[in-house]
Structures are given as structure tokens and as C-alpha cells.
Design an enzyme around this catalytic site. Structure first.
Site, PDB file in Angstrom:
ATOM      1  N   ASP A   1       0.758  -1.129   0.275  1.00 13.81           N
ATOM      2  CA  ASP A   1       0.038   0.109   0.004  1.00 13.81           C
ATOM      3  C   ASP A   1       1.048   1.188  -0.256  1.00 13.81           C
ATOM      4  O   ASP A   1       2.077   1.523   0.578  1.00 13.81           O
ATOM      5  CB  ASP A   1      -0.910  -0.069   1.317  1.00 13.81           C
ATOM      6  CG  ASP A   1      -2.108   0.758   0.996  1.00 13.81           C
ATOM      7  OD1 ASP A   1      -3.290   0.431   1.025  1.00 13.81           O
ATOM      8  OD2 ASP A   1      -1.739   2.140   1.171  1.00 13.81           O
TER       9      ASP A   1
ATOM     10  N   ASN B   1     -12.923  -3.306   2.746  1.00  8.28           N
ATOM     11  CA  ASN B   1     -13.914  -1.947   2.585  1.00  8.28           C
ATOM     12  C   ASN B   1     -14.842  -1.923   1.638  1.00  8.28           C
ATOM     13  O   ASN B   1     -14.316  -2.325   0.397  1.00  8.28           O
ATOM     14  CB  ASN B   1     -13.069  -0.816   2.932  1.00  8.28           C
ATOM     15  CG  ASN B   1     -11.979  -0.705   4.070  1.00  8.28           C
ATOM     16  OD1 ASN B   1     -12.439  -1.051   5.075  1.00  8.28           O
ATOM     17  ND2 ASN B   1     -11.189   0.115   4.053  1.00  8.28           N
TER      18      ASN B   1
ATOM     19  N   GLN C   1     -14.516   2.476   1.172  1.00  7.77           N
ATOM     20  CA  GLN C   1     -13.747   2.154   0.013  1.00  7.77           C
ATOM     21  C   GLN C   1     -13.604   3.320  -0.960  1.00  7.77           C
ATOM     22  O   GLN C   1     -14.755   3.918  -1.258  1.00  7.77           O
ATOM     23  CB  GLN C   1     -14.793   1.185  -0.817  1.00  7.77           C
ATOM     24  CG  GLN C   1     -14.296   0.336  -2.003  1.00  7.77           C
ATOM     25  CD  GLN C   1     -14.940  -0.641  -2.805  1.00  7.77           C
ATOM     26  OE1 GLN C   1     -15.982  -0.989  -2.346  1.00  7.77           O
ATOM     27  NE2 GLN C   1     -14.459  -1.205  -3.781  1.00  7.77           N
TER      28      GLN C   1
ATOM     29  N   HIS D   1     -10.401  -5.243  -3.254  1.00 10.25           N
ATOM     30  CA  HIS D   1      -9.053  -5.403  -2.426  1.00 10.25           C
ATOM     31  C   HIS D   1      -8.838  -6.058  -1.016  1.00 10.25           C
ATOM     32  O   HIS D   1      -9.829  -5.255  -0.171  1.00 10.25           O
ATOM     33  CB  HIS D   1      -8.023  -4.216  -2.625  1.00 10.25           C
ATOM     34  CG  HIS D   1      -8.657  -2.942  -2.141  1.00 10.25           C
ATOM     35  ND1 HIS D   1      -9.692  -2.384  -2.937  1.00 10.25           N
ATOM     36  CD2 HIS D   1      -8.549  -2.148  -0.986  1.00 10.25           C
ATOM     37  CE1 HIS D   1     -10.134  -1.182  -2.581  1.00 10.25           C
ATOM     38  NE2 HIS D   1      -9.331  -1.122  -1.192  1.00 10.25           N
TER      39      HIS D   1
ATOM     40  N   HIS E   1      -6.904  -5.453   2.452  1.00 11.55           N
ATOM     41  CA  HIS E   1      -5.768  -5.124   3.158  1.00 11.55           C
ATOM     42  C   HIS E   1      -5.266  -6.092   4.064  1.00 11.55           C
ATOM     43  O   HIS E   1      -5.979  -6.596   5.030  1.00 11.55           O
ATOM     44  CB  HIS E   1      -6.114  -3.708   3.901  1.00 11.55           C
ATOM     45  CG  HIS E   1      -6.812  -2.708   3.187  1.00 11.55           C
ATOM     46  ND1 HIS E   1      -6.012  -1.473   2.913  1.00 11.55           N
ATOM     47  CD2 HIS E   1      -8.027  -2.485   2.661  1.00 11.55           C
ATOM     48  CE1 HIS E   1      -6.765  -0.757   2.107  1.00 11.55           C
ATOM     49  NE2 HIS E   1      -8.053  -1.397   2.106  1.00 11.55           N
TER      50      HIS E   1
HETATM   51  P1  AMP Z   1      -9.733   1.501   0.497  1.00 12.11           P
HETATM   52  O1  AMP Z   1      -9.989   2.519   1.196  1.00 12.11           O
HETATM   53  O2  AMP Z   1     -10.105   0.142   1.342  1.00 12.11           O
HETATM   54  O3  AMP Z   1     -10.640   1.507  -0.886  1.00 12.11           O
HETATM   55  O4  AMP Z   1      -8.364   1.321   0.180  1.00 12.11           O
HETATM   56  C1  AMP Z   1      -7.542   1.885  -0.789  1.00 12.11           C
HETATM   57  C2  AMP Z   1      -6.264   1.861  -0.678  1.00 12.11           C
HETATM   58  O5  AMP Z   1      -5.333   1.915  -1.786  1.00 12.11           O
HETATM   59  C3  AMP Z   1      -5.548   3.120   0.382  1.00 12.11           C
HETATM   60  O6  AMP Z   1      -5.014   2.283   1.571  1.00 12.11           O
HETATM   61  C4  AMP Z   1      -4.438   3.545  -0.665  1.00 12.11           C
HETATM   62  O7  AMP Z   1      -3.443   4.168   0.118  1.00 12.11           O
HETATM   63  C5  AMP Z   1      -4.303   2.372  -1.580  1.00 12.11           C
HETATM   64  N1  AMP Z   1      -3.796   2.807  -2.915  1.00 12.11           N
HETATM   65  C6  AMP Z   1      -4.268   3.542  -3.585  1.00 12.11           C
HETATM   66  N2  AMP Z   1      -3.555   3.782  -4.634  1.00 12.11           N
HETATM   67  C7  AMP Z   1      -2.688   3.028  -4.547  1.00 12.11           C
HETATM   68  C8  AMP Z   1      -1.364   2.790  -5.573  1.00 12.11           C
HETATM   69  N3  AMP Z   1      -1.449   3.317  -6.832  1.00 12.11           N
HETATM   70  N4  AMP Z   1      -0.517   1.841  -5.049  1.00 12.11           N
HETATM   71  C9  AMP Z   1      -0.553   1.380  -3.800  1.00 12.11           C
HETATM   72  N5  AMP Z   1      -1.753   1.640  -3.037  1.00 12.11           N
HETATM   73  C10 AMP Z   1      -2.671   2.649  -3.394  1.00 12.11           C
END
Ligand code: AMP
Ligand code: ZN
Length: 112
Positions: A29, A85, A92, A98, A100
Site C-alpha cells: 500500500d 472495505n 472504500q 482489494h 488489506h
Molecule cells: P480502500 O479505502 O479500502 O479503498 O483502500 C484503498 C487503498 O489503496 C488505500 O490504503 C490507498 O493507500 C491504496 N492505494 C491507492 N492507490 C494506490 C497505488 N497506486 N498503489 C498502492 N496503493 C494504493
């Protein structure tokens, strides 16, 4: 399709890959919330838990069965947390499903 995680799958966007096979990808992440924080995704674009169909059973089952191996490779021998999420209330922010995988610190409960 304008999906950042699909671009990561296609190697059109950068990522720090922790695990990859023909069905799934795990990458670190960008904004880690724990010493270990990777995102595990199916390579197939599925928007969220709300969009998982029984046709996705094989790929989603594969992903779940790989979690322990990815956790082991990352040194999470004391345990870990897997979070998905979903939607607005679930906070989300990326609409490609995805999970975590968080570890290397003591988690708290309940989550915020
Ligand atoms: P969510 O809030 O569950 O949708 O989580 C999205 C996650 O994606 C967050 O923890 C972000 O930090 C992560 N994220 C977004 N863009 C990228 C990226 N390009 N590479 C790695 N992580 C990312
Ligand atoms: Zn996608």
C-alpha cells in the site's frame, strides 16, 4: 477502463509487488497503516464485495487460500488482519476489490 488497480495488474502503473500469480496480485500500500500493509487483489476487475458472483468462486477462493502464504512470506508469524472495505459506509476508495493485509503490530478492536 480507468481503474488504477487494473493498471497495476497490467504493469501500466508502478507498484511494489509482494506476490503474483496468474489469478491474483499483492502489492504494498502507498500509505501503509501498519509496518506491513499489502493489498491483495484478483487480477479480474471486480468492483467490490457487492459485485462478487458465484462465477468468481474459484478466483476468490484461490485468493483466500493464498492469504496465509503471503502473510508467511511477509513474516507475519504472530498473526495479521485482513480487511475489505465495501462501499461508502465501508470507506472504500478504490473500486477494484482489494483485501488489506496488515501486520507487524498489535491491532485494536473495534475498528473506527
Ligand atoms: P480502500 O479505502 O479500502 O479503498 O483502500 C484503498 C487503498 O489503496 C488505500 O490504503 C490507498 O493507500 C491504496 N492505494 C491507492 N492507490 C494506490 C497505488 N497506486 N498503489 C498502492 N496503493 C494504493
Ligand atoms: Zn480494476
Amino acid at each position: 477502463m480507468d481503474c488504477i488497480f487494473c493498471k497495476i495488474v497490467e504493469k501500466e502503473a508502478p507498484s511494489n509487488i509482494a506476490y503474483e500469480d496468474d489469478k491474483i496480485l499483492a502489492f504494498h500500500d502507498l500509505q501503509p497503516q501498519a509496518p506491513v500493509h499489502v493489498l491483495i487483489i484478483p487480477k479480474k476487475h471486480i468492483s467490490s464485495l457487492d459485485e462478487v458472483s458465484f462465477d468468481d468462486a474459484e478466483i476468490m477462493g484461490w485468493l483466500m487460500a493464498k492469504v496465509k502464504d503471503i502473510a508467511k512470506d511477509l513474516g507475519l508469524e504472530n498473526g495479521y488482519r485482513l480487511v475489505c472495505n465495501c462501499g461508502k459506509d465501508g470507506l472504500q476508495t478504490v473500486n477494484h476489490i482489494h483485501f488489506h493485509l496488515l501486520g507487524k503490530r498489535q491491532m485494536k478492536w473495534p475498528p473506527g
